[in-house]
Design an enzyme around this catalytic site. Structure first.
Site, PDB file in Angstrom:
ATOM      1  N   GLU A 140      47.393  43.070  41.554  1.00 42.84           N
ATOM      2  CA  GLU A 140      46.240  42.168  41.674  1.00 42.84           C
ATOM      3  C   GLU A 140      45.577  41.909  40.328  1.00 42.84           C
ATOM      4  OE1 GLU A 140      45.828  44.984  45.348  1.00 42.84           O
ATOM      5  OE2 GLU A 140      46.750  45.049  43.358  1.00 42.84           O
ATOM      6  N   CYS A 166      40.806  47.120  42.580  1.00 38.19           N
ATOM      7  CA  CYS A 166      41.250  45.736  42.747  1.00 38.19           C
ATOM      8  C   CYS A 166      40.275  44.930  43.600  1.00 38.19           C
ATOM      9  CB  CYS A 166      42.658  45.708  43.332  1.00 38.19           C
ATOM     10  SG  CYS A 166      43.880  46.392  42.170  1.00 38.19           S
TER      11      CYS A 166
END
Length: 164
Positions: free
Chosen positions: A62, A93
């Site tokens: 991510e 994330c």
């Protein structure tokens, strides 16, 4: 075809791209998580886990995809973008998702040990934060989970002592 059917078809299409990224991670012996950022029907950022290769605990799929999208769009806010990721984001994330002001996150498999987008926490939708992110979960869930299961089974079998 209804609008909802079309939307789910689009989600599956972009999740397949994230799965391709996860497969790249699998091939280089990284935990197979992949991500893509989509803006106006185009992938503007993609990434796969590279924690081991880069010796960097922040090198999650991510983070790499968000960084690439910000670079390509020349902005720090991705408010018109959707992140597709094969595994529910971890707290780091999920925090990055919120700070990048992504419009939406679509993820495949749930993460019972570190999930921060519904399982253990829900950082992207925490009302105390200044940005709310739409979440869609379980898209291509079995395919995403199977990749992870296969990876860890392979890893465990390599770590077992060989019998004579």
């Amino acid at each position: 075809m209804t609008a909802l059917d079309q939307l789910m078809m689009d989600h599956r299409r972009w999740m397949k791209a994230a799965i391709r990224e996860a497969e790249k991670a699998y091939e280089v012996d990284e935990v197979p998580v992949g991500a893509v950022v989509v803006h106006n029907g185009v992938i503007v950022g993609k990434g796969y886990n590279q924690v081991e290769r880069l010796s960097d605990p922040t090198a999650h799929a991510e983070i790499i995809a968000i960084t690439a999208a910000c670079d390509r769009l020349e902005t720090k806010h991705l408010s018109d973008c959707t992140l597709y990721v094969t595994l529910e984001p971890c707290p780091m994330c999920a925090g990055a998702v919120t700070l990048a002001r992504l419009k939406q996150v679509v993820f495949g498999a749930f993460d019972a040990k570190a999930g921060a987008a519904s399982t253990l926490y829900n950082i992207p939708q925490d009302p105390r934060l200044n940005h709310y992110v739409d979440l869609v979960s379980g898209v291509q869930e079995h395919r995403c989970a199977d990749l992870l299961t296969s990876f860890f089974q392979k890893k465990r079998s390599r770590d077992l002592p060989q019998q004579s």
